[in-house]
Design an enzyme around this catalytic site. Structure first.
Site, PDB file in Angstrom:
ATOM      1  N   GLY A  20      49.423 -26.964  -6.679  1.00 32.47           N
ATOM      2  CA  GLY A  20      49.630 -26.479  -8.042  1.00 32.47           C
ATOM      3  C   GLY A  20      48.565 -25.442  -8.370  1.00 32.47           C
ATOM      4  O   GLY A  20      47.430 -25.533  -7.894  1.00 32.47           O
ATOM      5  N   ARG A  75      48.975 -22.763   0.166  1.00 38.02           N
ATOM      6  CA  ARG A  75      49.886 -21.695   0.562  1.00 38.02           C
ATOM      7  C   ARG A  75      50.511 -21.059  -0.674  1.00 38.02           C
ATOM      8  O   ARG A  75      50.927 -21.768  -1.586  1.00 38.02           O
ATOM      9  CB  ARG A  75      50.978 -22.272   1.452  1.00 38.02           C
ATOM     10  CG  ARG A  75      51.952 -21.234   1.950  1.00 38.02           C
ATOM     11  CD  ARG A  75      52.957 -21.876   2.873  1.00 38.02           C
ATOM     12  NE  ARG A  75      53.886 -20.893   3.369  1.00 38.02           N
ATOM     13  CZ  ARG A  75      55.001 -21.212   3.988  1.00 38.02           C
ATOM     14  NH1 ARG A  75      55.294 -22.494   4.216  1.00 38.02           N
ATOM     15  NH2 ARG A  75      55.809 -20.279   4.419  1.00 38.02           N
ATOM     16  N   GLU A 101      47.422 -23.615 -13.892  1.00 39.82           N
ATOM     17  CA  GLU A 101      46.377 -23.725 -14.908  1.00 39.82           C
ATOM     18  C   GLU A 101      44.998 -23.283 -14.420  1.00 39.82           C
ATOM     19  O   GLU A 101      44.084 -23.086 -15.224  1.00 39.82           O
ATOM     20  CB  GLU A 101      46.319 -25.162 -15.443  1.00 39.82           C
ATOM     21  CG  GLU A 101      47.541 -25.444 -16.288  1.00 39.82           C
ATOM     22  CD  GLU A 101      47.648 -26.897 -16.699  1.00 39.82           C
ATOM     23  OE1 GLU A 101      47.493 -27.166 -17.883  1.00 39.82           O
ATOM     24  OE2 GLU A 101      47.890 -27.747 -15.824  1.00 39.82           O
ATOM     25  N   GLN A 115      51.112 -15.763 -12.701  1.00 40.14           N
ATOM     26  CA  GLN A 115      50.365 -16.878 -13.276  1.00 40.14           C
ATOM     27  C   GLN A 115      48.911 -16.478 -13.487  1.00 40.14           C
ATOM     28  O   GLN A 115      48.294 -16.821 -14.495  1.00 40.14           O
ATOM     29  CB  GLN A 115      50.428 -18.103 -12.353  1.00 40.14           C
ATOM     30  CG  GLN A 115      51.771 -18.789 -12.356  1.00 40.14           C
ATOM     31  CD  GLN A 115      52.110 -19.371 -13.709  1.00 40.14           C
ATOM     32  OE1 GLN A 115      51.359 -20.160 -14.256  1.00 40.14           O
ATOM     33  NE2 GLN A 115      53.231 -18.962 -14.267  1.00 40.14           N
ATOM     34  N   LYS A 141      54.355 -12.693  -6.015  1.00 37.03           N
ATOM     35  CA  LYS A 141      54.585 -12.085  -7.328  1.00 37.03           C
ATOM     36  C   LYS A 141      54.453 -13.123  -8.447  1.00 37.03           C
ATOM     37  O   LYS A 141      53.755 -12.887  -9.439  1.00 37.03           O
ATOM     38  CB  LYS A 141      55.971 -11.462  -7.346  1.00 37.03           C
ATOM     39  CG  LYS A 141      56.204 -10.558  -8.508  1.00 37.03           C
ATOM     40  CD  LYS A 141      57.472  -9.738  -8.295  1.00 37.03           C
ATOM     41  CE  LYS A 141      57.203  -8.274  -8.568  1.00 37.03           C
ATOM     42  NZ  LYS A 141      58.172  -7.397  -7.952  1.00 37.03           N
TER      43      LYS A 141
END
Ligand SMILES: Cc1cc2nc3c(=O)[nH]c(=O)nc-3n(C[C@H](O)[C@H](O)[C@H](O)COP(=O)(O)OP(=O)(O)OC[C@H]3O[C@@H](n4cnc5c(N)ncnc54)[C@H](O)[C@@H]3O)c2cc1C
Ligand code: SF4
Lengths: 716, 322
Positions: A674, A600, A677, A610, A605
Site C-alpha cells: 500500500g 513493486r 497515504e 498518488q 502513472k
C-alpha cells in the site's frame, strides 16, 4: 508486461464525459428527496421543533424530528434524532422529505428549532484540565528516562495542528430502495461490504438481503469509510414511507456529520548522542475526542516504527469536547509525523549534522517497538535517490544563507512513512466464450486507479490485451473484498485478482492441450506461453488464440479466489524548496522531489498521481488548510471551499516522483505494498524545515500563514 | 433555498419597474447571488435577470472609458483600453476569483457582492448585517479576516471586491438608471446599520461605470496578498496610482482592500506623499497615516503591519523609491 507500466486510467473517459454514474446521479421512479436540518448549538437540548411551516410547503411528505424519527441504533456512531440531546454543533435535528429536492430544501429552511443551550468547549486550549489517557494508548519500549539521561543533546518542543476536514470533491450521497425486506443502496462508500454489514445490522436483516453499490467515488480520504447515521436514517425513511429515498449532503453539512481530523497537540522529546544516534524518543500527544466516543484516529505510529531507538515512549492523550467524533483522514499518521520530523530537523541543527545524514544514522531494519524485521525496506536508497535528484549535496546548511531577489530560498526534507492495512479479499475472473474477460470484486476505486491496476493484473496473468479485460467493482453481489482505506486496496485485493486470473489461464490452457482439435494438443500445459491473447507452444511455432479455444469450448471459464496479505510499511523521503518573501511573510513551494519504497509499483502513472496528490495536499496542510471553530459555539466558521483553503494549481510546483520499485517478498499483491497515504506524511514538516532553512525561523503551529511568519520575522 | 419568481426584462425601464417589488433582486452572473440564496444569508422574492439588457459594452470616447455593468470580469480585464489606460483595474480583476467565475460574473454584480464573513454566510448564526439587532459574533470571535478600518461595534466585515478598490483608485463614476455619482460615494461604512452597504435605492440599477483616462490612472498597479497563490479573497490589497514629476510625487491615489468595511481610500496616506519625494521615510509616513485610526481585534492585528508592508512594496515597485 503491463503491470508496472504507466497505463492510462481505463475509467478516465467515462469520468470526463459524464458517463460514469455516481451515487447522487441515481434517480429512481417515485423517489423522495430528504434534506437535513442541522442544529445550531453544540451542547444542550432541543426543547421544541416547529414543523408547521415546513409541512405546508407543497410536495412535502413528512418532516422527521427526534419525536417521530424512525428508531435506530448504531454500534459505531452516535445516532441523531433518537432523543433531544445535542452533542455537537451541526448535529442533525430534523429531516424534511419531499417529492423534489427544492421542496425538501425549502421546507428545511422553515423548520424552527428551539434549544436549551449549555456552554460548550470547542478547543483543546479550553479544556487542558480535562486531558486524560484513555485505555491502551500508551506504549513504552526500553527505559525512556534512562535514555534521556544518557543523551548528550536533547530537543524538547511542542507542536500543534488544527482540525481538518476531508472535503472529497464528491459530497456524500445515498439512495435507498426497499423491496420487501431487501434493501438496495447506492452509497458513497469506501467499503461496500462494510456498508452492507452496517445496513443489515441496523435493520436486523440478513446481510445477504442488502446490496450496496459504489462503482465510482469522487474521493473519500477516510470520511466515506463508515456508513454515517444520515445514510441509515435515509434508508429507514425509505422503508417507513414505502418509496425510494435519496439524500445528498450540502458541502457545509460535510463539516459536522462525516468526521474530521482532530485538533492535535504534541510534545516531542528527543535524546541523542553527539553523533546523532537517538537514545530516547518521548512523544506525548493530545487530540480532541467527542462526548460520544473516545476513539482516536491520529496515532503516533511513526514514533514507534520509523527510527532505531532503544527507548521509546508514546502517550496518546485525549480531551473530550463538544465536537463531532473525528475519524481517519489521509493520512492519520501525518499529524504526529509532523512533530517527529520537525523535531528531528531541530535536532540536526543542534548537532550540526545534515538532516538526511541524521536520519541515515537512525535507520533501522527492524521495527523498534516489536523487534520484528521489516519484510523489505529500501529507505536508505530513497534518501540517496531523492537527495541526488534534488541536488541536496549543494545545500549550504546555514539558515538564511541563500537569497534570490527579495526572497530567501530554503531547502528542507523529511522522511515519509505510513503502514498499510491488509484484509482477506476475494475476486472472480471469468473468460466468456468469446474470449473476453470480466473480473468482479467488491472492493472500490475511490479515484486512486483500482480499475486500471486490476485490468493490468488480469491482462498480464492471462496474457491478453488490456482492452479484452473488463473490471467491475464495488457491488456486494461480487466476491467480498477489502475496504478502500488505510492504503490497503491494492495490497489486499491484487493477490485474489491475480490468483483467479491465473486459475482461469490454467484452465483454458488445459482445454487447449487436452483437445485434439487444438494446434497445441498434447503439449505440456506448464510450457505453454500466453501473450497478446494467444497461447503459444514453447518454441512459438504453434499457436491458438484464447478466442478460438473458448469458442470451441462454448461456455465460460470462471474462477473465484481468496487471498490474504500481510500489513506493510511504505517509506520514502521528500525534499522541498521554498521561497520566503520576508516583506510579506509569504511562502511559495517551488520544487518537490520524493523517492519511495512502495514495494513493486503496479502502475507508474497512478502511483505518481498518488504522490502528486499527497504532496499537493501537504502543501495546503503546511501553508493554509484549517477548519476554524468559533471557540464560544464550537461551530465551524468556514464550512465551504472558498474559505476552507486547499492548495490550488498555482500553489503547486513541479513535483518529481521516484520509485525504488523493488517487490516486497512477502506481499501476495505481486510484491506491491500500500502506498496512497505515505506521500503526504512528511510534506508539512519538510516545508516547515525548508522555511527554517530559508529564514532561521521555526513555526511549530500549522498552518504556516503570513501572520505567523510575520510575527516570527518581526521578532528577529 | 426558498422559492422565488423569475423575470427576464428586455429593457432598463422594465427591469427597474420589476425591481420595485419587495424582495426583488437583480441577477447578473449569479456567482454571488445564488450563494447568498442557498446559504440563506439574504432574503429574496422576485429574481430579475438583467442579462438581456444591452449593458455589456466597453468603449473609450472623449477621454473616458465606459464599462457597462454587464461586462464580464474577464472581458474587462482583457480589454486593450483598460489594460493600457487603467492597468490597476485589469490587475485587480485578474487577481480575483478564478477564470470560470470571471467569465460568468459581471462588473456591476462584482462591486455589489457581499462580505465573506463566515458568520454572515451561515444561516445558523446571528449577525447584524443579516438580521439587524441580533449581534455581531465576529467582534469577539473569529475575526482574522475582518476589518481594521471603518468598522463599528455593530459590524467589522470586510468588503470583498478587488475591482471596487481599483475603481476607487481611478476616480470612477457610477451610472445608474436614475443618476450618476462618484464611485467613492457608492459604499458606506456599517455604523449602526450594517445591513445598509451602499447608497443605492431599492431597485436602483447600476448601468455602468465611467472612468476618466488620465496619466495618473495609466501608472497604476494592484498588489494582493492572500493565504494561497490564487482563487482567494484578499487578506490585504493595495491599489496605487502614481504620477511623478522628477523625484517628486505630483499626484497619488492609494486605496485598500481586505482591511476595511468598504473599499478604502486614504487621503491621509496620499497627503503624506503628495508633493514629496518618494523615499523610505515618506512611504513609511504614508503607511503610518493609513493605519492611524485602525482598530484591531483578537486575530486581525497583523493586518496593521501587513498592509503597510504591502503599500511599501507596491510603491517601491511602482515609483522606484530610493
Ligand atoms: C469562489 C469565488 C471566489 C471569488 N473570489 C473573488 C476575488 O478574489 N475577488 C473578488 O473581487 N471577487 C471574488 N469573487 C466574487 C465574484 O467576483 C462575484 O461573485 C461576482 O463578481 C459577482 O458578479 P455577478 O455578476 O455574478 O453578480 P450576481 O451574483 O449576479 O449579483 C451580485 C449582487 O449584485 C446585484 N446586482 C448585479 N448586477 C447589478 C446591477 N447592474 N445593478 C444593481 N445590482 C446589481 C445583485 O442583485 C446581487 O445582489 C469570488 C466568487 C466566488 C464564487
Ligand atoms: S462582522 Fe458584520 S457580517 Fe460579520 S457577523 Fe458581524 S455583523 Fe455580521
Amino acid at each position: 508486461m503491463t503491470v508496472g507500466q504507466p497505463v492510462e486510467r481505463v475509467d478516465g473517459r467515462a469520468k470526463v464525459t459524464g458517463a460514469a454514474r455516481y451515487a447522487a446521479d441515481r434517480t429512481l421512479p417515485g423517489m423522495l428527496y430528504c434534506h437535513l436540518v442541522m442544529g445550531t448549538i453544540a451542547r444542550g437540548r432541543v426543547t421544541a421543533v416547529d414543523t408547521t411551516a415546513a409541512r405546508a410547503v407543497p410536495g412535502v411528505v413528512e418532516v422527521f424530528t427526534h419525536e417521530n424519527a424512525p428508531r435506530l441504533t448504531s454500534e459505531q456512531h452516535f445516532m441523531p434524532l433518537q432523543g433531544n440531546q445535542i452533542h455537537y454543533n451541526g448535529q442533525i435535528v430534523a429531516i424534511t422529505v419531499a417529492t423534489t429536492l427544492e421542496q425538501a430544501q425549502e421546507a428545511a429552511e422553515l423548520v424552527r428549532v428551539t434549544y436549551a443551550p449549555e456552554t460548550p468547549k470547542a478547543v483543546i486550549a479550553d479544556a487542558l484540565a480535562e486531558v486524560y489517557l484513555p485505555a491502551n494508548q500508551e506504549v513504552i519500549v526500553g527505559d525512556p528516562a534512562a535514555g534521556l539521561a544518557a543523551a548528550e543533546v536533547t530537543v524538547k518542543q511542542n507542536y500543534s495542528s488544527p482540525p481538518h476536514h476531508h472535503n472529497p470533491i464528491e459530497p456524500h450521497a445515498t439512495v435507498a430502495q426497499w423491496d420487501g425486506d431487501r434493501l438496495t443502496v447506492h452509497e458513497t462508500t469506501q467499503g461496500v461490504v462494510n456498508a452492507q454489514r452496517t445496513f443489515a445490522t441496523a435493520f436486523a436483516i440478513p446481510q445477504t438481503n442488502v446490496r450496496v453499490l459504489a462503482p465510482y467515488l469522487g474521493g473519500g480520504f477516510g470520511c466515506k469509510s463508515p456508513v454515517w447515521p444520515h445514510s441509515l436514517l435515509n434508508a429507514a425513511i425509505a422503508r417507513q414511507l414505502g418509496r425510494p429515498a435519496k439524500m445528498v449532503l450540502a458541502r457545509s453539512q460535510m463539516y459536522s456529520i462525516v468526521s474530521h481530523r482532530a485538533e492535535f497537540w504534541q510534545q516531542l522529546t528527543l535524546g541523542a548522542k553527539r553523533d546523532g544516534t537517538l537514545t530516547a524518543l518521548v512523544h506525548v500527544s493530545t487530540q480532541q475526542l467527542s462526548r460520544t466516543s473516545e476513539n482516536m484516529y491520529s496515532h503516533s505510529i511513526s514514533s514507534r516504527m520509523l527510527y532505531a531507538c532503544p527507548n521509546i515512549h508514546t502517550r496518546q492523550q485525549g480531551v473530550r469536547l463538544d465536537v463531532p467524533t473525528s475519524r481517519f483522514m489521509r493520512s492519520p499518521q501525518m499529524a504526529s509525523h509532523f512533530g517527529l520530523e520537525t523535531a528531528l530537523d531541530e535536532l540536526s541543527y543542534e548537532l550540526g549534522v545534515d538532516p538526511v545524514e541524521l536520519r541515515r544514522r537512525n535507520y533501522t531494519d527492524v521495527n523498534p517497538t516489536t523487534g520484528e524485521r521489516f519484510s523489505s525496506r529500501f529507505l536508505l536508497e530513497c534518501y540517496n535517490l531523492g537527495a541526488d535528484a534534488f541536488g541536496w549535496s549543494r545545500r549550504n546548511p546555514k539558515p538564511g544563507s541563500t537569497k534570490d531577489g527579495h526572497e530567501f530560498v530554503g531547502w528542507g526534507m523529511a522522511t515519509e512513512a505510513h503502514d498499510h492495512s491488509a484484509s482477506p479479499s476475494s475476486a472472480m475472473v471469468r473468460m466468456a466464450a468469446d474470449g473476453t474477460v470480466l473480473s468482479q470484486t467488491a472492493t472500490q476505486d475511490i479515484g486512486t486507479g483500482t480499475y486500471t491496476v486490476f485490468t493490468q493484473v488480469v491482462a498480464e496473468a492471462l496474457g491478453v490485451p488490456l482492452n479484452q479485460v473488463k473490471v467491475e467493482l464495488a457491488d456486494t453481489n461480487f466476491p467480498a473484498a477489502a475496504l478502500s482505506a488505510g492504503s490497503g486496496t491494492i495490497a489486499s485485493v491484487t493477490g485474489a485478482v491475480n490468483a483467479a486470473a491465473s486459475a482461469v489461464r490454467t484452465a483454458v490452457v488445459q482445454l487447449a492441450v487436452s483437445n485434439p482439435a487444438s494446434p497445441l494438443h498434447g503439449l505440456p500445459a506448464e510450457q505453454i506461453i500466453t501473450q497478446h491473447g494467444y497461447l503459444f507452444s514453447p518454441d512459438r511455432s504453434r499457436r491458438e488464440s484464447y478466442r478460438a479455444v473458448m469458442a470451441r469450448h462454448g461456455s465460460p471459464v470462471q474462477n473465484t479466489s481468496t487471498m490474504t496479505n500481510a500489513r506493510g510499511y511504505s517509506t520514502g523521503a521528500v525534499f522541498v524548496e521554498v521561497r520566503v518573501d520576508p516583506r510579506y511573510g509569504r511562502v511559495r513551494v517551488t520544487r518537490g522531489v520524493g523517492a519511495y519504497d512502495a514495494g513493486r509499483v503496479m502502475n507508474r502513472k497512478t502511483a505518481r498521481s498518488q504522490m502528486i496528490g499527497g504532496f499537493t495536499w501537504g502543501i495546503g496542510n503546511a501553508l493554509m488548510e484549517h477548519t476554524v471553530l468559533d471557540r464560544r459555539t464550537a461551530r465551524v466558521v468556514n464550512p465551504n471551499l472558498s474559505t476552507y483553503l486547499l492548495a490550488v494549481n498555482a500553489d503547486v510546483p513541479d513535483i518529481q516522483a521516484i520509485f525504488v520499485d523493488k517487490p516486497d517478498p512477502v506481499s501476495t499483491a505481486l510484491g506491491a505494498r500500500g502506498f496512497g497515504e505515505t506521500p503526504i506524511t512528511g510534506v508539512p514538516a519538510a516545508i516547515g524545515n525548508a522555511i527554517f532553512h530559508a529564514t532561521g525561523r521555526r513555526i511549530r503551529d500549522l498552518p504556516f500563514t503570513q501572520d505567523k511568519l510575520l510575527r516570527e520575522l518581526l521578532t528577529q | 433555498m426558498r422559492n422565488f419568481t423569475y423575470a427576464a426584462p428586455r429593457n432598463v425601464a422594465e427591469a427597474v419597474r420589476l425591481a420595485g417589488q419587495p424582495g426583488a433582486r437583480f441577477i447578473a452572473g449569479g456567482t454571488d447571488l445564488l450563494n447568498l440564496m442557498r446559504d440563506g444569508a439574504q432574503s429574496h422574492g422576485a429574481i430579475i435577470d438583467i442579462n438581456g439588457l444591452a449593458l455589456g459594452d466597453i468603449v473609450q470616447r472623449n477621454g473616458v472609458i465606459r464599462i457597462g455593468a454587464l461586462a464580464r470580469m474577464s472581458d474587462v480585464a482583457a480589454h486593450p483600453a483598460v489594460r493600457r489606460s487603467l492597468p490597476v483595474v485589469s490587475e485587480a480583476l485578474l487577481n480575483s476569483a478564478s477564470p470560470q467565475v470571471r467569465n460568468m460574473a459581471a462588473v456591476g454584480g462584482n462591486v455589489l457582492q457581499r462580505t465573506r464573513c463566515g458568520y454572515f454566510r451561515d444561516s445558523g448564526t446571528t449577525c447584524n448585517k443579516k438580521t439587524p439587532g441580533t449581534g455581531c459574533p465576529a467582534l469577539e470571535g473569529e475575526n482574522r479576516g475582518h476589518a481594521i478600518l471603518g468598522g463599528s461595534d455593530h459590524c467589522l466585515a470586510v468588503h470583498p471586491s478587488d475591482l471596487a478598490v481599483a475603481l476607487l483608485a481611478v476616480d470612477a463614476v457610477v451610472l445608474t438608471d436614475r443618476r450618476r455619482f462618484p464611485f467613492a460615494d457608492l459604499h458606506v461604512v456599517p455604523g449602526t446599520t450594517p445591513d445598509q452597504e451602499t447608497v443605492l435605492g431599492h431597485g436602483e440599477l447600476i448601468t455602468g461605470f465611467e472612468i476618466p483616462v488620465t496619466p495618473l490612472a495609466a501608472r497604476s498597479r494592484y498588489l494582493k496578498l492572500r493565504d494561497r497563490a490564487t482563487f482567494e479573497f484578499a487578506v490585504v490589497s493595495v491599489a496605487a496610482a502614481l504620477a511623478m514629476r522628477g523625484n517628486t510625487v505630483r499626484d497619488v491615489r492609494l486605496t485598500f482592500g481586505g482591511v476595511a468595511t468598504k473599499p478604502w481610500r486614504s487621503p491621509e496616506a496620499e497627503d503624506a506623499l503628495r508633493g514629496k519625494p518618494l523615499t523610505t521615510t515618506t512611504i513609511t509616513e504614508a503607511g503610518r497615516a493609513l493605519v492611524r485610526g485602525a482598530v484591531t481585534r483578537d486575530h486581525n492585528a497583523f493586518k496593521v503591519d501587513l498592509v503597510q508592508r504591502a503599500l511599501d512594496g507596491l510603491l517601491r515597485d511602482l515609483g522606484g523609491a530610493r
